[in-house]
Structures are given as structure tokens and as C-alpha cells.
Design a protein around this motif. Structure first.
Motif, PDB file in Angstrom:
ATOM      1  N   TYR A 174       0.834  -1.199   0.000  1.00 12.44           N
ATOM      2  CA  TYR A 174       0.000   0.000   0.000  1.00 12.44           C
ATOM      3  C   TYR A 174       0.867   1.246   0.000  1.00 12.44           C
ATOM      4  O   TYR A 174       1.878   1.317   0.696  1.00 12.44           O
ATOM      5  N   TYR A 175       0.429   2.233  -0.761  1.00 13.43           N
ATOM      6  CA  TYR A 175       1.109   3.527  -0.843  1.00 13.43           C
ATOM      7  C   TYR A 175       0.151   4.600  -0.348  1.00 13.43           C
ATOM      8  O   TYR A 175      -1.007   4.643  -0.768  1.00 13.43           O
ATOM      9  N   THR A 176       0.655   5.445   0.535  1.00 16.17           N
ATOM     10  CA  THR A 176      -0.135   6.535   1.090  1.00 16.17           C
ATOM     11  C   THR A 176       0.629   7.830   0.881  1.00 16.17           C
ATOM     12  O   THR A 176       1.841   7.902   1.151  1.00 16.17           O
ATOM     13  N   LEU A 177      -0.062   8.860   0.406  1.00 15.46           N
ATOM     14  CA  LEU A 177       0.581  10.166   0.227  1.00 15.46           C
ATOM     15  C   LEU A 177       0.945  10.769   1.572  1.00 15.46           C
ATOM     16  O   LEU A 177       0.159  10.726   2.520  1.00 15.46           O
ATOM     17  N   THR A 178       2.138  11.351   1.640  1.00 14.69           N
ATOM     18  CA  THR A 178       2.542  12.110   2.811  1.00 14.69           C
ATOM     19  C   THR A 178       2.084  13.554   2.625  1.00 14.69           C
ATOM     20  O   THR A 178       1.655  13.947   1.527  1.00 14.69           O
ATOM     21  N   ASP A 179       2.182  14.355   3.667  1.00 10.46           N
ATOM     22  CA  ASP A 179       1.854  15.775   3.532  1.00 10.46           C
ATOM     23  C   ASP A 179       2.755  16.421   2.480  1.00 10.46           C
ATOM     24  O   ASP A 179       2.297  17.214   1.656  1.00 10.46           O
ATOM     25  N   GLU A 180       4.040  16.070   2.517  1.00 11.68           N
ATOM     26  CA  GLU A 180       4.969  16.600   1.516  1.00 11.68           C
ATOM     27  C   GLU A 180       4.557  16.145   0.120  1.00 11.68           C
ATOM     28  O   GLU A 180       4.601  16.924  -0.841  1.00 11.68           O
ATOM     29  N   GLY A 181       4.130  14.894   0.002  1.00 13.12           N
ATOM     30  CA  GLY A 181       3.698  14.370  -1.292  1.00 13.12           C
ATOM     31  C   GLY A 181       2.493  15.105  -1.833  1.00 13.12           C
ATOM     32  O   GLY A 181       2.428  15.424  -3.025  1.00 13.12           O
ATOM     33  N   ARG A 182       1.515  15.378  -0.959  1.00 12.13           N
ATOM     34  CA  ARG A 182       0.335  16.147  -1.408  1.00 12.13           C
ATOM     35  C   ARG A 182       0.759  17.516  -1.929  1.00 12.13           C
ATOM     36  O   ARG A 182       0.285  17.967  -2.961  1.00 12.13           O
ATOM     37  N   SER A 183       1.648  18.160  -1.192  1.00  9.19           N
ATOM     38  CA  SER A 183       2.121  19.486  -1.594  1.00  9.19           C
ATOM     39  C   SER A 183       2.882  19.419  -2.921  1.00  9.19           C
ATOM     40  O   SER A 183       2.633  20.222  -3.833  1.00  9.19           O
ATOM     41  N   GLU A 184       3.793  18.460  -3.030  1.00 12.82           N
ATOM     42  CA  GLU A 184       4.604  18.337  -4.248  1.00 12.82           C
ATOM     43  C   GLU A 184       3.751  17.957  -5.456  1.00 12.82           C
ATOM     44  O   GLU A 184       3.929  18.503  -6.543  1.00 12.82           O
ATOM     45  N   LEU A 185       2.816  17.026  -5.272  1.00 14.21           N
ATOM     46  CA  LEU A 185       1.985  16.612  -6.403  1.00 14.21           C
ATOM     47  C   LEU A 185       1.005  17.704  -6.808  1.00 14.21           C
ATOM     48  O   LEU A 185       0.675  17.835  -7.983  1.00 14.21           O
ATOM     49  N   THR A 186       0.563  18.512  -5.849  1.00 16.44           N
ATOM     50  CA  THR A 186      -0.263  19.676  -6.198  1.00 16.44           C
ATOM     51  C   THR A 186       0.530  20.611  -7.095  1.00 16.44           C
ATOM     52  O   THR A 186       0.023  21.104  -8.109  1.00 16.44           O
ATOM     53  N   GLU A 187       1.793  20.835  -6.735  1.00 12.08           N
ATOM     54  CA  GLU A 187       2.664  21.698  -7.542  1.00 12.08           C
ATOM     55  C   GLU A 187       2.923  21.081  -8.919  1.00 12.08           C
ATOM     56  O   GLU A 187       2.876  21.776  -9.935  1.00 12.08           O
ATOM     57  N   VAL A 188       3.186  19.779  -8.960  1.00  8.04           N
ATOM     58  CA  VAL A 188       3.404  19.082 -10.234  1.00  8.04           C
ATOM     59  C   VAL A 188       2.193  19.249 -11.141  1.00  8.04           C
ATOM     60  O   VAL A 188       2.314  19.587 -12.322  1.00  8.04           O
ATOM     61  N   LEU A 189       0.997  19.030 -10.597  1.00  4.66           N
ATOM     62  CA  LEU A 189      -0.218  19.115 -11.410  1.00  4.66           C
ATOM     63  C   LEU A 189      -0.512  20.545 -11.839  1.00  4.66           C
ATOM     64  O   LEU A 189      -1.007  20.768 -12.946  1.00  4.66           O
ATOM     65  N   THR A 190      -0.192  21.504 -10.990  1.00  2.00           N
ATOM     66  CA  THR A 190      -0.372  22.910 -11.366  1.00  2.00           C
ATOM     67  C   THR A 190       0.508  23.247 -12.564  1.00  2.00           C
ATOM     68  O   THR A 190       0.058  23.875 -13.527  1.00  2.00           O
ATOM     69  N   LYS A 191       1.759  22.810 -12.531  1.00  2.00           N
ATOM     70  CA  LYS A 191       2.679  23.050 -13.649  1.00  2.00           C
ATOM     71  C   LYS A 191       2.235  22.282 -14.896  1.00  2.00           C
ATOM     72  O   LYS A 191       2.283  22.805 -16.005  1.00  2.00           O
ATOM     73  N   ALA A 192       1.815  21.045 -14.700  1.00  2.00           N
ATOM     74  CA  ALA A 192       1.438  20.207 -15.844  1.00  2.00           C
ATOM     75  C   ALA A 192       0.206  20.748 -16.566  1.00  2.00           C
ATOM     76  O   ALA A 192       0.090  20.614 -17.781  1.00  2.00           O
ATOM     77  N   ARG A 193      -0.704  21.379 -15.814  1.00  2.36           N
ATOM     78  CA  ARG A 193      -1.920  21.936 -16.441  1.00  2.36           C
ATOM     79  C   ARG A 193      -1.591  23.021 -17.470  1.00  2.36           C
ATOM     80  O   ARG A 193      -2.369  23.255 -18.383  1.00  2.36           O
TER      81      ARG A 193
END
Length: 109
Positions: free
Chosen positions: A72-91
């Protein structure tokens, strides 16, 4: 840790962020992303090494015995923040526009 933004990585990020508090496992992520195991698992490994995901094996008591144990993989707080940034850039990146138009169509259904 900066991670190279690829089509596959963004696809995984979209899937994880669709349910950021959930526990995700490889087979379900493969089905949701459409990625082969050999593409998906290295991405999950890099995200785990970067501290974006925590990985834990399924307890033996939870297994039904007819399948291998899940990791099982669970997002960390850092992961949520980083993936939010990744998706913002990718959009705003034309390379990924098909991913976002497809995910927006899915959310409208």
C-alpha cells in the motif's frame, strides 16, 4: 527532490491526487493509470524515495490467501504538496493537455 515530469509520472500524480487520503496499491493503480507494471513501480519507488509516499506491506492477516500480499502507498503531507505543484505546472504544459481533458471529462460523468 525534483522529479522529472513525464506523461506517466503526471498520470500517476493525477490518480493519487484523485483520492489523496486513500491507500493505493499497485494493481489498482495499474488499472486506473493504464501503465505497465515496469513503468508504474519505478515511479512509485522514486516517489517513495523522495518522501512523497509511504509504503507498507499488507498484513498477512488481511490477505485472502488467493493473491499475493499488496504493498500500500499513502501520500505524505509533503507528497500532497509536491503533487499539487506538479499538477499545477502540468496543467499549463501542452504536453499533458490530453491527460487533463480526459480527467475533466471523467469528473463530469
Amino acid at each position: 527532490m525534483a522529479m522529472r515530469m513525464t506523461f506517466s509520472m503526471v498520470r500517476v500524480a493525477l490518480t493519487l491526487m484523485d483520492a489523496p487520503a486513500a491507500q493505493h496499491y499497485g494493481y489498482a493503480l495499474r488499472r486506473q493509470t493504464g501503465l505497465a507494471s515496469g513503468v508504474l513501480h519505478p515511479i512509485l519507488g522514486r516517489m517513495t524515495a523522495a518522501g512523497w509516499l509511504e509504503a507498507a506491506d499488507e498484513p498477512v492477516a488481511d490477505s485472502d490467501g488467493d493473491r499475493p500480499l499488496r504493498r500500500y502507498y499513502t501520500l505524505t503531507d509533503e507528497g500532497r504538496s509536491e503533487l499539487t505543484e506538479v499538477l499545477t505546472k502540468a496543467r499549463t504544459d501542452r504536453r499533458f493537455e490530453t491527460l487533463f481533458s480526459a480527467s475533466e471529462e471523467e469528473s463530469l460523468r
